[in-house]
Design a protein around this motif. Sequence first.
Motif, PDB file in Angstrom:
ATOM      1  N   GLU A  30       0.855  -1.198   0.118  1.00 45.63           N
ATOM      2  CA  GLU A  30       0.030  -0.161  -0.091  1.00 45.63           C
ATOM      3  C   GLU A  30       0.944   1.239  -0.070  1.00 45.63           C
ATOM      4  O   GLU A  30       2.017   1.332   0.711  1.00 45.63           O
ATOM      5  N   ASP A  34      -2.705   5.375  -0.234  1.00 47.69           N
ATOM      6  CA  ASP A  34      -3.859   4.439  -0.121  1.00 47.69           C
ATOM      7  C   ASP A  34      -4.650   4.675   1.352  1.00 47.69           C
ATOM      8  O   ASP A  34      -5.822   4.548   1.607  1.00 47.69           O
ATOM      9  N   LYS A  67      -8.316   1.841  -7.686  1.00 46.16           N
ATOM     10  CA  LYS A  67      -8.523   1.217  -6.328  1.00 46.16           C
ATOM     11  C   LYS A  67      -9.585   1.784  -5.477  1.00 46.16           C
ATOM     12  O   LYS A  67     -10.326   1.247  -4.566  1.00 46.16           O
TER      13      LYS A  67
END
Length: 300
Positions: A30, A34, A67
């Motif tokens: 990550e 994120d 994402k």
Amino acid sequence: MKPTLLVLAAGLGSRYGGLKQLDGLGPNGETIMDYSIYDAVKAGFGKVVFVIRKSFEAEFKEKVTKKYEHLLPVEIVFQELDNLPEGFELNPERVKPWGTNHALMMGKSVINEPFAVINADDFYGRKSYQVICDFLSQLEGSKNKYCMVGYRVGNTLSESGTVARGVCETDESSNLTGIVERTQIKRNDGVVQFLDENEEWISLPDNKPVSMNMFGFTPDYFEYSDDFFVDFLKENEEKLKAEFFIPTLVNDLIVDDKIEMRVLDTTSQWFGVTYQEDRPFVVSKFKELVDKGEYPSPLF
């Protein structure tokens, strides 16, 4: 209406030598960004807007925004050197971006609600997103009342060297009265100190608020930005490296008594990769947060 999160990410391509190296620091690769989006969603933000450069749009959509699209609405706007007001032309020798407040201005076309601004590569901590989201949620329809998260300076230092921070002065109502940029701050013998203009180390209390570029605004701030950017360009047309920074405009507006900016306290620890040597520390911090159960792994 839920506040919007504006993420300043136009520098990512150059800073990381291409988005392929957007650094995976969490246990499952990550990125810092994120965790920022995860925290913002948990805090109650309703939309995210990324400021990037057109040159890496396709790669950014593929590697980054895909994402988040299932979590909340995502918009992309572009910061380019030739995004200038009418009557101004880009000096062909200019290569440096125009700065954080110019990047912020790119959000004007898609933001009509209170919004927070963050840097893409800084970890701000969940409590910070919560305090700024709660404050912004009360500002719909309001003007000239802004906020910033004031980090306790002792929670923002690097063990690898000095850091630059905007040291904040506040009044008895926790409103900002001024920001002074201190370019060399570190802990000496357990005490936080900065190097002043006379090359002397001056002590600061650990809980002295500093700016980490986490600001909250209402849309009227775009109008101030447009006006002041014209003045900035007139003064700095020949300076190829001059930048239009958020704290500079905020300071001017406070001095002119046009706005109030509430400094919101947070106990969150800021961290980021200021130096390459910081990377192992950041990796260990994310592992620690995951082990404590504060974040799932994988994150999404």
